[in-house]
Design an enzyme around this catalytic site. Structure first.
Site, PDB file in Angstrom:
ATOM      1  N   LYS A  71       3.670   5.402 -15.604  1.00  0.00           N
ATOM      2  CA  LYS A  71       3.309   6.784 -15.648  1.00  0.00           C
ATOM      3  C   LYS A  71       3.105   7.422 -14.427  1.00  0.00           C
ATOM      4  O   LYS A  71       3.442   8.634 -14.010  1.00  0.00           O
ATOM      5  CB  LYS A  71       2.198   7.198 -16.578  1.00  0.00           C
ATOM      6  N   ASP A 134       1.555  -2.516  -4.452  1.00  0.00           N
ATOM      7  CA  ASP A 134       0.130  -3.108  -3.611  1.00  0.00           C
ATOM      8  C   ASP A 134       0.636  -4.676  -3.635  1.00  0.00           C
ATOM      9  O   ASP A 134       0.889  -5.258  -2.530  1.00  0.00           O
ATOM     10  CB  ASP A 134      -1.219  -3.200  -4.370  1.00  0.00           C
ATOM     11  N   THR A 135       0.536  -5.290  -4.697  1.00  0.00           N
ATOM     12  CA  THR A 135       0.867  -6.743  -4.648  1.00  0.00           C
ATOM     13  C   THR A 135       2.442  -7.062  -4.871  1.00  0.00           C
ATOM     14  O   THR A 135       2.792  -8.053  -4.393  1.00  0.00           O
ATOM     15  CB  THR A 135       0.203  -7.663  -5.885  1.00  0.00           C
ATOM     16  N   GLY A 136       3.073  -6.071  -5.162  1.00  0.00           N
ATOM     17  CA  GLY A 136       4.353  -5.947  -5.392  1.00  0.00           C
ATOM     18  C   GLY A 136       5.091  -6.829  -6.661  1.00  0.00           C
ATOM     19  O   GLY A 136       6.308  -6.993  -6.884  1.00  0.00           O
ATOM     20  N   THR A 138       5.148  -5.902  -9.901  1.00  0.00           N
ATOM     21  CA  THR A 138       5.918  -4.892 -10.763  1.00  0.00           C
ATOM     22  C   THR A 138       7.272  -4.630 -10.079  1.00  0.00           C
ATOM     23  O   THR A 138       8.296  -4.558 -10.635  1.00  0.00           O
ATOM     24  CB  THR A 138       5.281  -3.565 -11.059  1.00  0.00           C
TER      25      THR A 138
END
Length: 214
Positions: A71, A134-136, A138
């Site tokens: 979202k 951030d972590t990548g 998704t």
């Protein structure tokens, strides 16, 4: 981060505390819930215009499908698409844009795109829009999914890239701001579904975290 994409982004230093709240207007019901205005709405919009120009330089010859990651990415995608369309009107042949919405939950390894129908992918460039990376995880899952449609080109635009240890190995193609590892809300980024209605990107306070903790 030594990369052309990060070189073009606006990088915010670790010691940046943000702007004082009294310099801006924001909903009264969030009084005490945010520490500072980290990125004002006007600065966000200016940066989005720059990203739209870069996207048109790269993809302006193709029809463009935009996958908006829900979202948190809906405001960013909406403003980015509006800017792309507005700037493309100066072309001899303005590009055609289409927006689809996608939900990603990296922690469930789930990709909800049952209603996603792509026609003529070989004639289409795809741009996926995320509010923050951030972590990548998704982003990686999203790219694996959209590549199944075999579009001509796939690009990722992210308004924010968080600078964290062991962060994303694969960088977005278009980055608005590189920010420190701080918990930011606003401009559709939430904390337990609160703060999406803030126009500015703000740093949440400890009071805010406790107040809206589930």
């Amino acid at each position: 981060m030594d990369d052309r994409r990060t070189d073009q982004a606006v990088e915010i230093a670790d010691d940046w505390a943000g702007y004082a709240l009294e310099l801006f207007t924001y909903p009264d019901h969030y009084h005490g819930d945010v520490e500072s205005v980290y990125i004002p709405h006007g600065v966000i919009m200016n940066r989005i215009e720059c990203l739209a120009r870069d996207i048109l330089d790269d993809l302006g010859h193709d029809n463009l499908m935009v996958l908006c990651v829900l979202k948190g990415g809906y405001k960013f995608c909406a403003d980015l698409v509006d800017s792309v369309k507005a700037q493309s009107r100066s072309f001899d042949h303005p590009i055609t844009t289409r927006v689809e919405f996608i939900r990603l939950k990296s922690y469930l390894n789930d990709c909800s795109t049952e209603d996603l129908h792509i026609i003529g992918p070989e004639d289409l460039s795809m741009l996926t829009g995320k509010a923050i990376v951030d972590t990548g995880r998704t982003m990686k899952m999203l790219l694996q999914h959209v590549e199944k449609f075999q579009p001509r080109t796939v690009r990722v635009a992210s308004l924010l890239l968080k600078r964290i240890p062991g962060g994303a190995m694969t960088l977005p193609d278009y980055i608005g701001f590189i920010i420190p590892n701080r918990f930011v809300v606003g401009y559709a980024l939430d904390y337990n579904e609160y703060f999406r209605d803030l126009n500015h990107i703000c740093v949440i306070s400890e009071t805010g975290k406790l107040k809206y903790k589930l």
